[in-house]
Design a protein around this motif. Structure first.
Motif, mmCIF file in Angstrom:
data_model
loop_
_atom_site.group_PDB
_atom_site.id
_atom_site.type_symbol
_atom_site.label_atom_id
_atom_site.label_comp_id
_atom_site.label_asym_id
_atom_site.label_seq_id
_atom_site.Cartn_x
_atom_site.Cartn_y
_atom_site.Cartn_z
ATOM 1 N N TYR A 1 0.839 -1.199 0.000
ATOM 2 C CA TYR A 1 0.000 0.000 0.000
ATOM 3 C C TYR A 1 0.876 1.252 0.000
ATOM 4 C CZ TYR A 1 -4.422 -2.480 0.963
ATOM 5 O OH TYR A 1 -5.545 -3.268 0.885
ATOM 6 N N ARG A 2 1.941 1.244 0.787
ATOM 7 C CA ARG A 2 2.850 2.408 0.828
ATOM 8 C C ARG A 2 3.526 2.624 -0.521
ATOM 9 N NH1 ARG A 2 2.097 5.352 4.847
ATOM 10 N NH2 ARG A 2 2.132 4.543 6.955
ATOM 11 N N ALA A 3 3.964 1.551 -1.162
ATOM 12 C CA ALA A 3 4.609 1.679 -2.474
ATOM 13 C C ALA A 3 3.643 2.282 -3.491
ATOM 14 C CB ALA A 3 5.106 0.314 -2.954
ATOM 15 N N PHE A 4 2.389 1.842 -3.453
ATOM 16 C CA PHE A 4 1.379 2.401 -4.349
ATOM 17 C C PHE A 4 1.179 3.887 -4.062
ATOM 18 C CE2 PHE A 4 -3.097 3.677 -4.676
ATOM 19 C CZ PHE A 4 -3.232 3.648 -6.067
ATOM 20 N N ALA A 5 1.004 4.234 -2.792
ATOM 21 C CA ALA A 5 0.739 5.630 -2.419
ATOM 22 C C ALA A 5 1.912 6.535 -2.789
ATOM 23 C CB ALA A 5 0.439 5.725 -0.923
ATOM 24 N N GLU A 6 3.123 6.061 -2.603
ATOM 25 C CA GLU A 6 4.296 6.864 -2.967
ATOM 26 C C GLU A 6 4.377 7.069 -4.476
ATOM 27 O OE1 GLU A 6 7.806 5.141 -1.224
ATOM 28 O OE2 GLU A 6 6.928 5.237 0.790
ATOM 29 N N ALA A 7 4.090 6.033 -5.230
ATOM 30 C CA ALA A 7 4.176 6.133 -6.692
ATOM 31 C C ALA A 7 3.121 7.085 -7.247
ATOM 32 C CB ALA A 7 4.016 4.749 -7.318
ATOM 33 N N TRP A 8 1.976 7.140 -6.613
ATOM 34 C CA TRP A 8 0.889 7.978 -7.115
ATOM 35 C C TRP A 8 0.667 9.225 -6.269
ATOM 36 C CZ3 TRP A 8 -3.997 5.140 -9.250
ATOM 37 C CH2 TRP A 8 -3.658 4.487 -10.445
ATOM 38 N N ASN B 1 1.539 12.165 -6.590
ATOM 39 C CA ASN B 1 1.239 13.350 -7.405
ATOM 40 C C ASN B 1 0.244 13.039 -8.515
ATOM 41 O OD1 ASN B 1 3.061 15.048 -5.977
ATOM 42 N ND2 ASN B 1 4.740 14.029 -7.033
ATOM 43 N N ALA B 2 -0.629 12.098 -8.266
ATOM 44 C CA ALA B 2 -1.615 11.690 -9.269
ATOM 45 C C ALA B 2 -2.659 12.783 -9.498
ATOM 46 C CB ALA B 2 -2.318 10.412 -8.819
ATOM 47 N N ASP B 3 -3.408 12.618 -10.561
ATOM 48 C CA ASP B 3 -4.514 13.527 -10.835
ATOM 49 C C ASP B 3 -5.510 13.485 -9.680
ATOM 50 O OD1 ASP B 3 -3.413 14.143 -13.295
ATOM 51 O OD2 ASP B 3 -4.636 12.687 -14.383
ATOM 52 N N ALA B 4 -6.230 14.557 -9.514
ATOM 53 C CA ALA B 4 -7.161 14.709 -8.384
ATOM 54 C C ALA B 4 -8.173 13.565 -8.292
ATOM 55 C CB ALA B 4 -7.876 16.041 -8.463
ATOM 56 N N ASP B 5 -8.629 13.051 -9.421
ATOM 57 C CA ASP B 5 -9.631 11.988 -9.375
ATOM 58 C C ASP B 5 -9.049 10.657 -8.883
ATOM 59 O OD1 ASP B 5 -8.237 11.976 -11.869
ATOM 60 O OD2 ASP B 5 -9.794 10.732 -12.771
ATOM 61 N N LEU B 6 -7.735 10.522 -8.868
ATOM 62 C CA LEU B 6 -7.099 9.297 -8.379
ATOM 63 C C LEU B 6 -6.631 9.406 -6.929
ATOM 64 C CD1 LEU B 6 -4.966 8.470 -11.528
ATOM 65 C CD2 LEU B 6 -7.125 7.427 -10.830
ATOM 66 N N LEU B 7 -6.597 10.616 -6.403
ATOM 67 C CA LEU B 7 -6.091 10.820 -5.044
ATOM 68 C C LEU B 7 -6.890 10.102 -3.957
ATOM 69 C CD1 LEU B 7 -4.762 14.475 -5.165
ATOM 70 C CD2 LEU B 7 -3.473 12.326 -5.171
ATOM 71 N N PRO B 8 -8.200 9.876 -4.112
ATOM 72 C CA PRO B 8 -8.904 9.088 -3.086
ATOM 73 C C PRO B 8 -8.315 7.681 -2.928
ATOM 74 C CG PRO B 8 -10.497 10.298 -4.367
ATOM 75 C CD PRO B 8 -9.161 10.480 -5.056
ATOM 76 N N ARG B 9 -7.862 7.071 -4.019
ATOM 77 C CA ARG B 9 -7.227 5.755 -3.929
ATOM 78 C C ARG B 9 -5.903 5.853 -3.172
ATOM 79 N NH1 ARG B 9 -7.422 3.285 -9.903
ATOM 80 N NH2 ARG B 9 -6.035 1.734 -8.961
ATOM 81 N N VAL B 10 -5.179 6.939 -3.398
ATOM 82 C CA VAL B 10 -3.908 7.146 -2.703
ATOM 83 C C VAL B 10 -4.165 7.319 -1.207
ATOM 84 C CG1 VAL B 10 -1.912 8.679 -2.477
ATOM 85 C CG2 VAL B 10 -2.805 8.118 -4.755
ATOM 86 N N ARG B 11 -5.133 8.151 -0.868
ATOM 87 C CA ARG B 11 -5.454 8.369 0.555
ATOM 88 C C ARG B 11 -5.929 7.077 1.215
ATOM 89 N NH1 ARG B 11 -7.193 13.412 -1.586
ATOM 90 N NH2 ARG B 11 -9.300 12.627 -1.837
ATOM 91 N N ASP B 12 -6.718 6.290 0.492
ATOM 92 C CA ASP B 12 -7.189 5.020 1.029
ATOM 93 C C ASP B 12 -6.012 4.082 1.291
ATOM 94 O OD1 ASP B 12 -9.292 3.034 1.699
ATOM 95 O OD2 ASP B 12 -8.515 2.025 -0.097
ATOM 96 N N ALA B 13 -5.079 4.004 0.360
ATOM 97 C CA ALA B 13 -3.908 3.144 0.531
ATOM 98 C C ALA B 13 -3.075 3.608 1.722
ATOM 99 C CB ALA B 13 -3.066 3.129 -0.740
#
Length: 90
Positions: free
Chosen positions: A59-66, A68-80
């Motif tokens: 989960y941390r690796a995913f969140a770090e990679a994304w 700076n993702a687009d705003a619509d993808l940030l909820p997935r980053v916050r969830d991870a």
């Protein structure tokens, strides 16, 4: 396919193998950014298996990679990030 067949161990093996030996076809360079999503999937699979350490790591690796993702993808980053923190707190 392994996930659809509910073969979690085989799915984990396949995803881990992809991270170690990613497929590369020079004819399709835009398709080589799967690693973050693979980390996200592995996080879920390891979490379901009860392996908090591995799940949090992915989960941390995913969140770090994304991060700076687009705003619509940030909820997935916050969830991870939240899942990783909750797993690490156990």
């Amino acid at each position: 396919g392994y996930e659809r067949a509910e073969a979690a161990d085989q799915a984990i093996d396949a995803y881990e193998r992809y991270l170690r030996y990613p497929f590369f076809d020079a004819a399709t360079p835009l398709l080589h950014n799967f690693s973050p999503v693979v980390h996200e999937r592995l996080g879920g699979l390891y979490e379901a298996r009860g392996d908090s350490t591995e799940a949090a790591e992915h989960y941390r690796a995913f969140a770090e990679a994304w991060a700076n993702a687009d705003a619509d993808l940030l909820p997935r980053v916050r969830d991870a990030q939240a899942r990783a923190e909750a797993l690490e707190a156990r």
